[in-house]
Design an enzyme around this catalytic site. Structure first.
Site, short mmCIF file in Angstrom:
data_model
loop_
_atom_site.label_atom_id
_atom_site.label_comp_id
_atom_site.label_asym_id
_atom_site.label_seq_id
_atom_site.Cartn_x
_atom_site.Cartn_y
_atom_site.Cartn_z
CE1 TYR A 166 -2.52 -6.76 -5.94
CE2 TYR A 166 -4.15 -7.97 -7.23
CZ TYR A 166 -3.84 -7.06 -6.24
OH TYR A 166 -4.85 -6.43 -5.55
CD GLU A 181 -2.45 -1.70 0.03
OE1 GLU A 181 -2.99 -0.85 -0.70
OE2 GLU A 181 -2.41 -2.91 -0.26
#
Length: 601
Positions: free
Chosen positions: A326, A238
């Site tokens: 991803y 994040e």
């Protein structure tokens, strides 16, 4: 700019009973599209309207009664905008191509702390009013709100954690001093952190994903606190989104890899700087194992394995989020870095890329054109058309990555896992030699989960193997974190190993999050243990969020008549019922996807 975003309670509603609170919104926004995606768009509009809780039908605003929080003291509410849920929260151009600033006024009852993904905030205690302002343009999905029994603690010069009082000590002990270390490492690689503060709020287990990169205020599920290495990776991921995804955003949902693939690459550069190459390679090996597992399940021709996925009308973009977004995206970015010959040269390119496109949204061609212009020698060599590794093929071919990174620097951590797996799966089994070859209590979490995942892939195992595995490891695994325990319990379920089935019951009785319940229920319903799953569900359903309860009911209903209403107190708890036979569910891939993807938007 979103000039005014006012959230108040309608006087006709009783505030904070957990359900029924009405939000009113007033807008006068100035919106524009990012230059990297298209020409600017200026728009003025006003809106007056309201949204109130409608139970399980509304998933953009999640309302929790006190019983669904850790403290059981006060109600809780949070929003989850990714990818297109915020259109039900407030009127907006709900596309990542459009960015705007916003201000918000939120009125809340006394004792309720309100937070938003904003760079500035003030609070008037007398009026019970919070004022928020986001000074930088962001896409609609990054506007986020959370309110509840939250208290703060500083963990660094520009970071604090927010959590329910009973969780705060754990959050402090796990993250104090660490976030600043990760931010500083990221800044050394990709330039200044532009959002001011980096705060983290820990949400109850009903939070539907693991983490969300809302600017200035990362949302993260509290359940992950006990799993140190997963917590580290999730927060660093994040942090990386502060550059890749928040500052520079994919202009279309069909190219989410531009945010997730780049953020995953940046995450691994940060972990290499802070924890070393061996740890990074171990985590990468674990994820790539999961990618190939998902590839085997879906088939190599599945269109969702493309980096540029076709978004069909009526399809929720979130359905395109998978391991390819991803990990295949990461592999492409890593391949680009290898073309440069030195990762530090590629870091320099990414700094220039961020500086050029920050606060805008881009398409893949923007990234690739910038890459070739930054390295003219590579452009002269026509690397974009290298046979078998063409950029166009990377973007539009189905199947696994065209090239994967060399993970040999992690061999000191991965080789013991491969050796132990081989000892347990080679015939004839020498259980004593296998169990004594290594002390797994000294292993890193990612080593243990990699070992257990490979046992899961090989399940069902011979009965003698699962029996000896339980005798050797079950008691040790009981004291380990939930990421490890759920994998062992899935092995128990997939091998119908009844002596350890009581541990599955105990685990489900104490878990309320999707990531630690859905995989087990799906595995239970695939084999002969559906009646056991039904029994546990009826005993525990009242502690689950309605959305999670509904999902589990759908899993349990596959191949059955509609579930009857059963008094949970009337269900026997002494021994599992294992009489009911049923056609195995054909839609069980969710267990794999949830186990393998720590879904961070």
């Amino acid at each position: 700019m979103l000039k005014s975003f006012i959230v108040t309670e309608h006087p006709g509603w009783i505030p904070w009973r957990g359900k029924g609170t009405l939000f009113l919104f007033y807008f006068c926004p100035y919106l524009y599209k990012s230059e990297g995606a298209s020409a600017r768009l200026s728009e003025r509009c006003k809106f007056v309207g309201g949204v109130k809780d409608r139970g399980t039908e509304e998933q953009m605003i999640w309302w929790l009664d006190p019983e669904l929080t850790y403290g059981n003291a006060k109600p809780f509410v949070f929003t989850q905008g990714h990818s297109v849920c915020n259109r039900s929260f407030f009127p907006c151009f709900d596309t990542p191509a459009v960015k705007c600033t916003y201000s918000a006024t939120v009125k809340a009852p006394a004792g309720i702390q309100v937070l938003m993904s904003a760079t500035q905030s003030t609070y008037s205690e007398q009026e019970g009013v919070y004022q928020f302002y986001m000074e930088y343009p962001v896409p609609a999905y990054l506007v986020a709100l959370v309110a509840g029994d939250l208290i703060p603690a500083d963990i660094g010069p520009r970071s604090r954690v927010w959590a329910e009082p009973c969780l705060l000590p754990a959050a402090i002990s796990k993250l104090s001093g660490m976030v600043e270390r990760w931010l500083s490492a990221a800044e050394s690689l990709y330039g200044p952190y532009i959002w001011g503060r980096y705060d983290i709020v820990f949400l109850p287990p009903s939070f539907p994903i693991v983490a969300m990169e809302n600017p200035c205020l990362t949302f993260i599920i509290s359940s992950i606190l006990e799993s140190d290495e997963f917590l580290i990776i999730d927060v660093i991921h994040e942090v990386a989104h502060s550059w890749f995804g928040n500052a520079v955003t994919n202009a279309t949902w069909e190219e989410m890899w531009l945010s997730e693939g780049l953020a995953t690459y940046a995450q691994r550069r940060i972990t290499t700087e802070t924890y070393g190459a061996a740890f990074t390679c171990l985590e990468t090996a674990f994820r790539l194992d999961a990618l190939h597992r998902q590839m085997k399940l879906l088939g190599e021709d599945n269109p969702v394995s493309k980096l540029q996925v076709k978004l069909e009308p009526g399809v929720n973009p979130s359905n395109l989020m998978n391991l390819f977004t991803y990990e295949k995206g990461y592999c492409f970015v890593h391949y680009l870095s290898q073309l440069c010959g030195d990762p530090k040269h590629f870091d320099s390119f990414l700094r220039a890329y961020i500086e050029k496109y920050k606060f805008t949204s881009v398409v893949a061609q923007d990234l690739l054109d910038s890459f070739l212009n930054f390295f003219p020698e590579l452009k002269e060599q026509c690397v974009e058309r290298k046979e078998g590794l063409e950029f166009e093929r990377w973007l539009n071919a189905t199947g696994p990555p065209l090239a994967e990174p060399d993970l040999s620097q992690g061999s000191s951590l991965t080789r013991p896992v491969e050796t132990l797996y081989s000892l347990w799966t080679t015939e004839p089994l020498d259980a004593v030699a296998a169990a004594s070859s290594v002390d797994i209590t000294k292993w890193r979490t990612f080593q243990t989960v990699l070992f257990l995942d490979r046992l899961l892939d090989g399940s069902p195992l011979p009965h003698e193997v699962i029996k000896k595995l339980s005798e050797s490891y079950s008691s040790q695994l009981d004291s380990m974190n939930a990421e490890i325990r759920i994998r062992w319990l899935q092995i128990v379920v997939r091998n119908d190993y009844y002596p350890d089935l009581y541990k599955v019951r105990c685990f489900l009785e104490n878990q309320r999050s999707r990531m630690y319940t859905i995989p087990l229920y799906e595995d239970l319903c695939t084999g002969t243990l559906k009646s056991f799953a039904l029994e546990v569900f009826y005993q525990t359903q009242n502690q689950l969020h309605p959305n999670l309860r509904k999902t589990i009911q759908q899993i349990l209903s596959q191949g059955l008549n509609p579930l009857p209403t059963i008094d949970a107190t009337a269900v026997a708890t002494d021994t599992p019922a294992m009489v009911l036979e049923d056609k195995a569910s054909e839609a069980t891939n969710g267990a794999i996807s949830l186990r393998d993807v720590n879904v961070s938007a």
